[in-house]
Design a protein around this motif. Structure first.
Motif, PDB file in Angstrom:
ATOM      1  N   UNK A  19       0.825  -1.203   0.000  1.00  0.00           N
ATOM      2  CA  UNK A  19       0.000   0.000   0.000  1.00  0.00           C
ATOM      3  C   UNK A  19       0.861   1.256   0.000  1.00  0.00           C
ATOM      4  N   UNK A  20       1.992   1.204   0.704  1.00  0.00           N
ATOM      5  CA  UNK A  20       2.832   2.392   0.792  1.00  0.00           C
ATOM      6  C   UNK A  20       3.616   2.645  -0.489  1.00  0.00           C
ATOM      7  N   UNK A  21       3.749   1.628  -1.365  1.00  0.00           N
ATOM      8  CA  UNK A  21       4.486   1.796  -2.613  1.00  0.00           C
ATOM      9  C   UNK A  21       3.663   2.454  -3.705  1.00  0.00           C
ATOM     10  N   UNK A  22       2.373   2.537  -3.544  1.00  0.00           N
ATOM     11  CA  UNK A  22       1.515   3.099  -4.586  1.00  0.00           C
ATOM     12  C   UNK A  22       1.846   4.570  -4.785  1.00  0.00           C
ATOM     13  N   UNK A  23       2.058   4.943  -6.039  1.00  0.00           N
ATOM     14  CA  UNK A  23       2.398   6.317  -6.372  1.00  0.00           C
ATOM     15  C   UNK A  23       1.120   7.113  -6.571  1.00  0.00           C
ATOM     16  N   UNK A  24       0.860   8.054  -5.696  1.00  0.00           N
ATOM     17  CA  UNK A  24      -0.333   8.895  -5.789  1.00  0.00           C
ATOM     18  C   UNK A  24      -0.014  10.258  -6.367  1.00  0.00           C
ATOM     19  N   UNK A  25       1.151  10.420  -6.974  1.00  0.00           N
ATOM     20  CA  UNK A  25       1.505  11.692  -7.593  1.00  0.00           C
ATOM     21  C   UNK A  25       0.695  11.834  -8.870  1.00  0.00           C
ATOM     22  N   UNK A  26      -0.141  12.855  -8.922  1.00  0.00           N
ATOM     23  CA  UNK A  26      -0.994  13.075 -10.075  1.00  0.00           C
ATOM     24  C   UNK A  26      -1.121  14.580 -10.292  1.00  0.00           C
ATOM     25  N   UNK A  27      -0.729  15.073 -11.474  1.00  0.00           N
ATOM     26  CA  UNK A  27      -0.779  16.513 -11.701  1.00  0.00           C
ATOM     27  C   UNK A  27      -2.204  17.079 -11.805  1.00  0.00           C
ATOM     28  N   UNK A 112      -8.039  -2.607  -8.302  1.00  0.00           N
ATOM     29  CA  UNK A 112      -6.647  -2.192  -8.441  1.00  0.00           C
ATOM     30  C   UNK A 112      -6.458  -0.694  -8.628  1.00  0.00           C
ATOM     31  N   UNK A 113      -7.486   0.007  -9.092  1.00  0.00           N
ATOM     32  CA  UNK A 113      -7.366   1.424  -9.401  1.00  0.00           C
ATOM     33  C   UNK A 113      -6.815   1.693 -10.788  1.00  0.00           C
ATOM     34  N   UNK A 114      -6.534   0.647 -11.528  1.00  0.00           N
ATOM     35  CA  UNK A 114      -5.915   0.801 -12.838  1.00  0.00           C
ATOM     36  C   UNK A 114      -6.936   0.925 -13.954  1.00  0.00           C
ATOM     37  N   UNK A 115      -6.584   1.722 -14.954  1.00  0.00           N
ATOM     38  CA  UNK A 115      -7.348   1.867 -16.182  1.00  0.00           C
ATOM     39  C   UNK A 115      -6.363   1.802 -17.339  1.00  0.00           C
ATOM     40  N   UNK A 116      -6.780   2.158 -18.500  1.00  0.00           N
ATOM     41  CA  UNK A 116      -5.887   2.128 -19.664  1.00  0.00           C
ATOM     42  C   UNK A 116      -5.327   3.505 -19.977  1.00  0.00           C
ATOM     43  N   UNK A 117      -5.018   4.253 -18.953  1.00  0.00           N
ATOM     44  CA  UNK A 117      -4.480   5.612 -19.106  1.00  0.00           C
ATOM     45  C   UNK A 117      -3.200   5.739 -18.276  1.00  0.00           C
ATOM     46  N   UNK A 118      -2.575   6.900 -18.354  1.00  0.00           N
ATOM     47  CA  UNK A 118      -1.300   7.114 -17.683  1.00  0.00           C
ATOM     48  C   UNK A 118      -1.395   7.013 -16.159  1.00  0.00           C
ATOM     49  N   UNK A 119      -2.415   7.651 -15.577  1.00  0.00           N
ATOM     50  CA  UNK A 119      -2.512   7.692 -14.120  1.00  0.00           C
ATOM     51  C   UNK A 119      -3.623   6.785 -13.614  1.00  0.00           C
ATOM     52  N   UNK A 120      -3.373   6.042 -12.516  1.00  0.00           N
ATOM     53  CA  UNK A 120      -4.434   5.247 -11.891  1.00  0.00           C
ATOM     54  C   UNK A 120      -5.293   6.135 -11.001  1.00  0.00           C
ATOM     55  N   UNK A 121      -6.333   5.565 -10.430  1.00  0.00           N
ATOM     56  CA  UNK A 121      -7.154   6.284  -9.461  1.00  0.00           C
ATOM     57  C   UNK A 121      -6.291   6.683  -8.269  1.00  0.00           C
ATOM     58  N   UNK A 122      -6.572   7.845  -7.699  1.00  0.00           N
ATOM     59  CA  UNK A 122      -5.852   8.288  -6.505  1.00  0.00           C
ATOM     60  C   UNK A 122      -6.404   7.518  -5.313  1.00  0.00           C
TER      61      UNK A 122
END
Length: 137
Positions: A19-27, A112-122
């Motif tokens: 959980x702590x490895x998930x990158x939540x950096x999103x512009x 998972x929060x994943x989609x077919x785009x650059x950023x996953x769900x925050x």
């Protein structure tokens, strides 16, 4: 279905998922302080007691918080479209086990929060105590 779960676990082990490895950096999505508790005994949240159900709690985060029961725990994501400007879209909607962006109709897995785009769900942290789900960052 078991094969899918085994694949997810295998990939997480290989990539050292945590959980702590998930990158939540999103512009596109600002970092808002989130401290939310919901009681599953309340009718509005009672379907969270069952696997593969989710709810959107408005007025938290950027566009609300999606809470989802994975069957083995809970996930919490911001309801803002992760690959769009914050002002250009309304909150995402839940469609079964996916969240769908109102702007580009991209689906994101609530497992998972994943989609077919650059950023996953925050994603936000989740702690469960009895029937209360605490979402925070």
């Amino acid at each position: 279905m078991k094969k899918i779960w085994l694949l997810i676990v295998f990939v997480c082990v290989l990539s050292a998922c945590s959980e702590s490895d998930r990158n939540n950096k999103n512009p596109y999505i600002p970092s808002y302080a989130v401290n939310l508790s919901v009681d599953m005994n309340l009718p509005l949240y009672s379907n969270l007691k069952y696997a593969s159900n989710g709810v959107i709690v408005p007025n938290y985060g950027a566009k609300g918080i999606i809470i989802f029961n994975t069957g083995s725990g809970y996930n919490a994501f911001d309801a803002a479209c992760p690959n769009q400007e914050i002002s250009s879209c309304t909150a995402m909607t839940i469609d079964g086990i996916n969240a769908v962006c109102s702007c580009d109709k991209t689906s994101y897995s609530l497992f998972t929060g994943l989609g077919n785009k650059e950023y996953p769900l925050k994603q936000y942290k989740v702690q469960v105590s009895g029937t209360v789900i605490h979402v925070y960052n």
